[in-house]
Write a protein that holds these residues in place. Structure first.
Motif, PDB file in Angstrom:
ATOM      1  N   UNK A 199      26.403 -24.581  -6.618  1.00  0.00           N
ATOM      2  CA  UNK A 199      27.556 -23.761  -6.981  1.00  0.00           C
ATOM      3  C   UNK A 199      27.143 -22.697  -7.988  1.00  0.00           C
ATOM      4  N   UNK A 200      27.852 -21.603  -7.968  1.00  0.00           N
ATOM      5  CA  UNK A 200      27.627 -20.544  -8.953  1.00  0.00           C
ATOM      6  C   UNK A 200      28.076 -21.046 -10.322  1.00  0.00           C
ATOM      7  N   UNK A 201      27.202 -20.888 -11.320  1.00  0.00           N
ATOM      8  CA  UNK A 201      27.584 -21.249 -12.684  1.00  0.00           C
ATOM      9  C   UNK A 201      27.617 -20.027 -13.606  1.00  0.00           C
ATOM     10  N   UNK A 202      26.968 -18.932 -13.202  1.00  0.00           N
ATOM     11  CA  UNK A 202      26.942 -17.755 -14.080  1.00  0.00           C
ATOM     12  C   UNK A 202      26.618 -16.516 -13.255  1.00  0.00           C
ATOM     13  N   UNK A 203      27.217 -15.373 -13.612  1.00  0.00           N
ATOM     14  CA  UNK A 203      26.972 -14.089 -12.947  1.00  0.00           C
ATOM     15  C   UNK A 203      26.712 -13.054 -14.026  1.00  0.00           C
ATOM     16  N   UNK A 241      22.679 -20.481 -10.040  1.00  0.00           N
ATOM     17  CA  UNK A 241      23.218 -21.575  -9.245  1.00  0.00           C
ATOM     18  C   UNK A 241      22.871 -22.904  -9.904  1.00  0.00           C
ATOM     19  N   UNK A 242      23.754 -23.852  -9.805  1.00  0.00           N
ATOM     20  CA  UNK A 242      23.518 -25.158 -10.402  1.00  0.00           C
ATOM     21  C   UNK A 242      23.983 -26.273  -9.494  1.00  0.00           C
ATOM     22  N   UNK A 243      23.509 -27.470  -9.791  1.00  0.00           N
ATOM     23  CA  UNK A 243      23.910 -28.643  -9.017  1.00  0.00           C
ATOM     24  C   UNK A 243      22.829 -29.697  -9.033  1.00  0.00           C
ATOM     25  N   UNK A 244      23.233 -30.940  -8.868  1.00  0.00           N
ATOM     26  CA  UNK A 244      22.283 -32.050  -8.918  1.00  0.00           C
ATOM     27  C   UNK A 244      21.240 -31.964  -7.814  1.00  0.00           C
ATOM     28  N   UNK A 245      21.563 -31.303  -6.697  1.00  0.00           N
ATOM     29  CA  UNK A 245      20.595 -31.186  -5.598  1.00  0.00           C
ATOM     30  C   UNK A 245      19.369 -30.370  -5.982  1.00  0.00           C
ATOM     31  N   UNK A 246      19.431 -29.648  -7.106  1.00  0.00           N
ATOM     32  CA  UNK A 246      18.287 -28.854  -7.560  1.00  0.00           C
ATOM     33  C   UNK A 246      17.304 -29.669  -8.395  1.00  0.00           C
ATOM     34  N   UNK A 247      17.581 -30.927  -8.621  1.00  0.00           N
ATOM     35  CA  UNK A 247      16.812 -31.711  -9.596  1.00  0.00           C
ATOM     36  C   UNK A 247      15.315 -31.681  -9.334  1.00  0.00           C
ATOM     37  N   UNK A 248      14.881 -31.705  -8.072  1.00  0.00           N
ATOM     38  CA  UNK A 248      13.446 -31.745  -7.779  1.00  0.00           C
ATOM     39  C   UNK A 248      12.936 -30.415  -7.222  1.00  0.00           C
ATOM     40  N   UNK A 249      13.653 -29.330  -7.494  1.00  0.00           N
ATOM     41  CA  UNK A 249      13.266 -28.023  -6.976  1.00  0.00           C
ATOM     42  C   UNK A 249      11.926 -27.592  -7.571  1.00  0.00           C
ATOM     43  N   UNK A 296      31.839 -21.449  -9.554  1.00  0.00           N
ATOM     44  CA  UNK A 296      32.488 -22.399  -8.667  1.00  0.00           C
ATOM     45  C   UNK A 296      32.260 -22.133  -7.201  1.00  0.00           C
ATOM     46  N   UNK A 297      31.896 -20.894  -6.846  1.00  0.00           N
ATOM     47  CA  UNK A 297      31.642 -20.582  -5.437  1.00  0.00           C
ATOM     48  C   UNK A 297      30.453 -21.395  -4.921  1.00  0.00           C
ATOM     49  N   UNK A 298      30.541 -21.855  -3.682  1.00  0.00           N
ATOM     50  CA  UNK A 298      29.502 -22.703  -3.092  1.00  0.00           C
ATOM     51  C   UNK A 298      28.604 -21.921  -2.143  1.00  0.00           C
ATOM     52  N   UNK A 299      27.318 -22.262  -2.144  1.00  0.00           N
ATOM     53  CA  UNK A 299      26.381 -21.879  -1.098  1.00  0.00           C
ATOM     54  C   UNK A 299      25.444 -23.061  -0.875  1.00  0.00           C
ATOM     55  N   UNK A 300      24.647 -22.993   0.177  1.00  0.00           N
ATOM     56  CA  UNK A 300      23.606 -23.996   0.411  1.00  0.00           C
ATOM     57  C   UNK A 300      22.254 -23.303   0.420  1.00  0.00           C
TER      58      UNK A 300
END
Length: 266
Positions: free
Chosen positions: A6-10, A22-30, A116-120
């Motif tokens: 999700x977008x956290x800052x612009x 962009x932020x989210x737990x799915x980035x943990x091992x990026x 809050x906007x979502x992307x994958x």
């Protein structure tokens, strides 16, 4: 790996350049160790808001029947922070193309993005590490490749570097202010004839065995530069990294395709 973020800052970081964090737990091992790495960003269908991603069937991506439009573009992962303000964070920089929806669905999304906007995300699939023996560098880019240029400057360290940059707005030069200094010769070109002037300037630069070259941006503008470097000068492939990031008149350019089909890579 497919990551839901999700977008956290612009933040607007230069004319026509917008940084979206962009932020989210799915980035943990990026991880993205290579300066030419790219991630695939899957954007929501502007008509329905549906976020469409393909499924892999027998090694090929397929979109389910009846799903919305698949909108995917490649972007350079500018910076990753495992422990950012909002947990794992990834910065992507976008080129804006005027007000609202100009420039296509990805640029339109960036122009209107809000927290809050979502992307994958998908990728990066693999990384090409920078050369360790470069004594100097020449970097040629337009706005679309400036994030990659900043990554190259980080990766190459303090070696002398010449930059030839094509921009619509001369004030975009502020994008690389943090990299200016001794041994850095950044030249910014604007105006309708800027691509021709960059090609002419490139031909006047001194290039020796220790010079590493990175060229990226609009694919058509790179063809005569590639022919000069690889054919006229005879520079080896491992000394010159040339990448078409987009092509005038082409939607979602396949940057893995040959840049110059009339002169295949050897």
């Amino acid at each position: 790996k497919r990551r839901e973020v999700r977008v956290v800052r612009v933040e607007d970081v230069a004319p026509r350049m917008r940084r979206i964090t962009l932020g989210g737990d799915d980035l943990a091992d990026f991880a993205s160790p290579g300066p030419t790495d790219h991630v695939k960003v899957f954007f929501p269908d502007p008509a329905t808001g549906e976020l469409v991603t393909p499924e892999w069937v027998k090694g090929r991506p397929q979109v389910a029947e009846g799903a919305g439009e698949l909108i995917v573009r490649d972007y350079t992962p500018l910076a990753f922070r495992a422990e950012g303000e909002h947990g794992p964070e990834l910065d992507l920089d976008f080129v804006l193309h005027g007000d609202g929806g100009a420039g296509g669905p990805a640029a339109a999304w960036a122009a209107n993005a809000k927290p809050g906007d979502r992307v994958r995300l998908g990728g990066p699939r693999g990384s090409q590490l920078p050369p360790t023996d470069a004594e100097s560098a020449i970097l040629v880019a337009d706005e679309s490749a400036l994030p990659a240029v900043s990554r190259w400057l980080d990766a190459l360290g303090n070696i002398p570097a010449v930059g030839l940059f094509s921009v619509e707005d001369p004030d975009t030069a502020s994008y690389l202010d943090a990299y200016a200094g001794e041994g850095r010769d950044f030249r910014w070109f604007s105006g309708d004839d800027r691509e021709d002037r960059i090609t002419e300037t490139l031909r006047g630069l001194t290039i020796d065995e220790g010079t590493f070259l990175f060229l990226a941006g609009e694919a058509n503008s790179l063809i005569p530069r590639r022919r000069y470097l690889r054919r006229e000068l005879g520079l080896p492939k491992n000394q010159v990294d040339i990448r078409g990031y987009w092509k005038q008149g082409t939607i979602a350019l396949d940057h893995h395709a040959p840049l110059d089909p009339a002169d295949p890579e050897d």
